[in-house]
Design a protein around this motif. Structure first.
Motif, PDB file in Angstrom:
ATOM      1  N   ASN A 189     -12.022   1.963   2.029  1.00 50.28           N
ATOM      2  CA  ASN A 189     -10.543   1.690   0.582  1.00 50.28           C
ATOM      3  C   ASN A 189      -9.975   3.576   1.004  1.00 50.28           C
ATOM      4  O   ASN A 189     -10.849   3.630   1.940  1.00 50.28           O
ATOM      5  CB  ASN A 189     -10.677   1.143  -0.737  1.00 50.28           C
ATOM      6  CG  ASN A 189     -11.499   2.654  -1.271  1.00 50.28           C
ATOM      7  OD1 ASN A 189     -12.753   2.587  -1.589  1.00 50.28           O
ATOM      8  ND2 ASN A 189     -11.149   3.278  -2.217  1.00 50.28           N
ATOM      9  N   ALA A 210      -6.180   3.362  -3.873  1.00 51.44           N
ATOM     10  CA  ALA A 210      -5.763   2.512  -4.164  1.00 51.44           C
ATOM     11  C   ALA A 210      -5.690   1.602  -2.749  1.00 51.44           C
ATOM     12  O   ALA A 210      -5.168   0.213  -3.168  1.00 51.44           O
ATOM     13  CB  ALA A 210      -4.074   2.407  -4.887  1.00 51.44           C
ATOM     14  N   LEU A 211      -5.271   1.803  -1.697  1.00 53.39           N
ATOM     15  CA  LEU A 211      -5.900   0.695  -0.935  1.00 53.39           C
ATOM     16  C   LEU A 211      -6.701  -0.021  -0.385  1.00 53.39           C
ATOM     17  O   LEU A 211      -7.900   0.825  -0.098  1.00 53.39           O
ATOM     18  CB  LEU A 211      -4.938   0.952   0.432  1.00 53.39           C
ATOM     19  CG  LEU A 211      -4.701   0.338   2.032  1.00 53.39           C
ATOM     20  CD1 LEU A 211      -3.474  -0.232   1.213  1.00 53.39           C
ATOM     21  CD2 LEU A 211      -3.875   1.157   3.240  1.00 53.39           C
ATOM     22  N   ARG A 212      -7.289  -1.649  -0.950  1.00 58.15           N
ATOM     23  CA  ARG A 212      -8.405  -1.637  -0.153  1.00 58.15           C
ATOM     24  C   ARG A 212      -8.368  -2.626   1.020  1.00 58.15           C
ATOM     25  O   ARG A 212      -9.627  -2.692   1.990  1.00 58.15           O
ATOM     26  CB  ARG A 212      -8.387  -2.572  -1.647  1.00 58.15           C
ATOM     27  CG  ARG A 212     -10.417  -3.239  -1.629  1.00 58.15           C
ATOM     28  CD  ARG A 212     -11.001  -2.439  -0.839  1.00 58.15           C
ATOM     29  NE  ARG A 212     -12.585  -3.412  -1.010  1.00 58.15           N
ATOM     30  CZ  ARG A 212     -12.507  -3.767   0.916  1.00 58.15           C
ATOM     31  NH1 ARG A 212     -12.265  -3.477   1.824  1.00 58.15           N
ATOM     32  NH2 ARG A 212     -13.495  -3.822   0.287  1.00 58.15           N
ATOM     33  N   ILE A 259      -2.506  -6.986   2.982  1.00 56.72           N
ATOM     34  CA  ILE A 259      -2.685  -5.756   1.810  1.00 56.72           C
ATOM     35  C   ILE A 259      -3.109  -6.094   0.836  1.00 56.72           C
ATOM     36  O   ILE A 259      -2.568  -6.646   0.128  1.00 56.72           O
ATOM     37  CB  ILE A 259      -0.951  -5.321   2.610  1.00 56.72           C
ATOM     38  CG1 ILE A 259      -1.628  -4.885   3.587  1.00 56.72           C
ATOM     39  CG2 ILE A 259      -1.724  -3.802   1.768  1.00 56.72           C
ATOM     40  CD1 ILE A 259       0.641  -4.298   3.879  1.00 56.72           C
ATOM     41  N   TRP A 260      -3.798  -5.364   0.449  1.00 53.50           N
ATOM     42  CA  TRP A 260      -4.424  -5.848  -0.829  1.00 53.50           C
ATOM     43  C   TRP A 260      -5.132  -4.178  -2.027  1.00 53.50           C
ATOM     44  O   TRP A 260      -5.251  -3.491  -0.562  1.00 53.50           O
ATOM     45  CB  TRP A 260      -6.039  -6.486  -0.726  1.00 53.50           C
ATOM     46  CG  TRP A 260      -6.341  -7.862  -0.794  1.00 53.50           C
ATOM     47  CD1 TRP A 260      -4.842  -8.025   0.538  1.00 53.50           C
ATOM     48  CD2 TRP A 260      -7.410  -8.618  -0.482  1.00 53.50           C
ATOM     49  NE1 TRP A 260      -5.775  -9.155   0.523  1.00 53.50           N
ATOM     50  CE2 TRP A 260      -7.127  -9.622  -0.003  1.00 53.50           C
ATOM     51  CE3 TRP A 260      -8.474  -7.986  -1.178  1.00 53.50           C
ATOM     52  CZ2 TRP A 260      -8.223 -10.679   0.386  1.00 53.50           C
ATOM     53  CZ3 TRP A 260      -9.580  -9.328  -0.489  1.00 53.50           C
ATOM     54  CH2 TRP A 260      -8.908 -10.095  -0.124  1.00 53.50           C
ATOM     55  N   THR A 261      -3.956  -4.374  -2.635  1.00 51.01           N
ATOM     56  CA  THR A 261      -4.507  -2.888  -3.459  1.00 51.01           C
ATOM     57  C   THR A 261      -5.017  -3.032  -4.969  1.00 51.01           C
ATOM     58  O   THR A 261      -5.110  -4.398  -5.371  1.00 51.01           O
ATOM     59  CB  THR A 261      -3.233  -2.233  -4.037  1.00 51.01           C
ATOM     60  OG1 THR A 261      -2.371  -2.887  -4.321  1.00 51.01           O
ATOM     61  CG2 THR A 261      -2.155  -1.650  -2.230  1.00 51.01           C
ATOM     62  N   SER A 310      -0.163  -1.046  -8.683  1.00 51.75           N
ATOM     63  CA  SER A 310      -0.922  -0.103  -7.950  1.00 51.75           C
ATOM     64  C   SER A 310      -0.344   0.785  -8.100  1.00 51.75           C
ATOM     65  O   SER A 310       1.207   1.212  -7.900  1.00 51.75           O
ATOM     66  CB  SER A 310      -1.118  -0.741  -6.634  1.00 51.75           C
ATOM     67  OG  SER A 310      -2.345  -1.915  -6.726  1.00 51.75           O
ATOM     68  N   VAL A 357       0.577   2.455  -4.940  1.00 52.23           N
ATOM     69  CA  VAL A 357       1.231   2.976  -3.895  1.00 52.23           C
ATOM     70  C   VAL A 357       2.654   2.627  -4.019  1.00 52.23           C
ATOM     71  O   VAL A 357       2.892   1.795  -4.483  1.00 52.23           O
ATOM     72  CB  VAL A 357       0.047   1.850  -3.275  1.00 52.23           C
ATOM     73  CG1 VAL A 357       0.323   0.940  -4.146  1.00 52.23           C
ATOM     74  CG2 VAL A 357       0.782   1.975  -2.002  1.00 52.23           C
ATOM     75  N   PHE A 398       1.884   4.461   3.354  1.00 54.72           N
ATOM     76  CA  PHE A 398       1.289   4.277   2.138  1.00 54.72           C
ATOM     77  C   PHE A 398       1.424   5.373   2.016  1.00 54.72           C
ATOM     78  O   PHE A 398       1.095   5.677   2.648  1.00 54.72           O
ATOM     79  CB  PHE A 398      -0.038   3.583   2.057  1.00 54.72           C
ATOM     80  CG  PHE A 398      -0.014   2.335   2.871  1.00 54.72           C
ATOM     81  CD1 PHE A 398       0.232   0.910   1.686  1.00 54.72           C
ATOM     82  CD2 PHE A 398       0.154   2.076   4.164  1.00 54.72           C
ATOM     83  CE1 PHE A 398       0.281   0.168   2.117  1.00 54.72           C
ATOM     84  CE2 PHE A 398      -0.209   0.798   4.594  1.00 54.72           C
ATOM     85  CZ  PHE A 398       0.090  -0.842   3.754  1.00 54.72           C
ATOM     86  N   LEU A 447      -0.320   7.300  -1.814  1.00 49.83           N
ATOM     87  CA  LEU A 447      -1.228   6.797  -2.595  1.00 49.83           C
ATOM     88  C   LEU A 447      -1.847   7.567  -3.537  1.00 49.83           C
ATOM     89  O   LEU A 447      -1.332   9.075  -2.621  1.00 49.83           O
ATOM     90  CB  LEU A 447      -2.198   6.487  -1.738  1.00 49.83           C
ATOM     91  CG  LEU A 447      -2.196   5.180  -0.850  1.00 49.83           C
ATOM     92  CD1 LEU A 447      -3.167   5.268   0.521  1.00 49.83           C
ATOM     93  CD2 LEU A 447      -1.868   3.662  -1.915  1.00 49.83           C
TER      94      LEU A 447
END
Length: 268
Positions: free
Chosen positions: A46, A49-51, A122-124, A175, A177, A265, A267
């Motif tokens: 990761n 917060a960006l996973r 995109i997952w956060t 999140s 982000v 992004f 973050l």
């Protein structure tokens, strides 16, 4: 990865397109910036917060069957084609270029995604757990993104963010982000200045150049941008890790002959 210092406080690290994970499944051609599915690299789990940052191309009449998620905030940035979304909250929608769909999975949802599409998944990680599931859609035209960094996702309590399912302005997330999108014309520059840090003493950023010229597993080609006067050069599929202090600025200039579609992004 090779690290390039920009200022005493700004650090830039290139992630070449061909260094990403991913594979060609026939119905799905995918790249993974972070560990996902069969691509497992501990050092790429990761970034703040960006996973998950997957660049996916789905063939017609195929897609992701019904499956479940918990806790992650999952959004789709449509580059080309159409993406049909259905979920256990009763949402059914066909997304097209310019659309962003965001699902805050919270305590749990099930959904499916089918169609012929090139999109970024995109997952956060939300700052608060055990929230009720939520669904949002937003649309941003190419003209709105032209030669600027347009805020398309932001924390729900940030200025100008609506909690409504459909509204103007960025999609809301729980999140830490903020996501900016740009369609940068040749010879044009944009810049982003980082604000104060969140929980740590530095901020993180990640810049991704979308692979709009076509699927390519080799060295990146197509649209090309330079960062901070040429310290780093990125082409389609390349990414850039950024570590910044408050007030540090990243300058992005299109030095190629094609429009560059970018995601940036910001973050904690």
């Amino acid at each position: 990865m090779s690290s390039t210092p920009s200022t005493p406080t700004l650090n830039l690290t290139l992630r070449p397109s061909q260094a990403r994970g991913g594979s060609d499944h026939g119905w799905l051609k995918t790249f993974h910036t972070f560990a996902f599915a069969d691509y497992q690299e501990e050092k790429f789990e990761n970034w703040g917060a960006l996973r998950v940052l997957n660049e996916d191309r789905v063939e017609p009449l195929t897609g992701f069957g019904t499956h479940g998620h918990r806790e992650f905030e999952i959004f789709s940035y449509v580059v080309n084609g159409e993406l049909e979304h259905k979920d256990s909250m009763g949402n059914t929608e066909v997304l097209k270029r310019g659309d962003i769909q965001m699902t805050s999975a919270g305590v749990g949802i099930r959904h499916s995604e089918k169609a012929h599409v090139h999109f970024l998944q995109i997952w956060t990680v939300p700052s608060i757990g055990r929230l009720p599931p939520k669904y949002y859609t937003r649309h941003f035209s190419d003209e709105e993104k032209k030669d600027t960094l347009l805020r398309v996702v932001a924390p729900i309590r940030a200025a100008g963010v609506s909690p409504e399912r459909e509204a103007a302005g960025p999609a809301p997330v729980q999140s830490a982000v903020t996501l900016y999108a740009s369609l940068l014309s040749p010879s044009v520059s944009v810049n982003h200045k980082f604000g104060p840090p969140g929980q740590g003493n530095r901020r993180r950023g990640y810049l991704h150049v979308i692979q709009t010229s076509g699927y390519n597993t080799g060295k990146s080609t197509g649209a090309t941008v330079q960062i901070n006067g040429g310290e780093v050069i990125l082409s389609e599929g390349d990414g850039l890790y950024i570590i910044a202090a408050e007030g540090d600025q990243v300058d992005i200039k299109n030095v190629g002959d094609k429009t560059a579609e970018l995601l940036l992004f910001d973050l904690d």
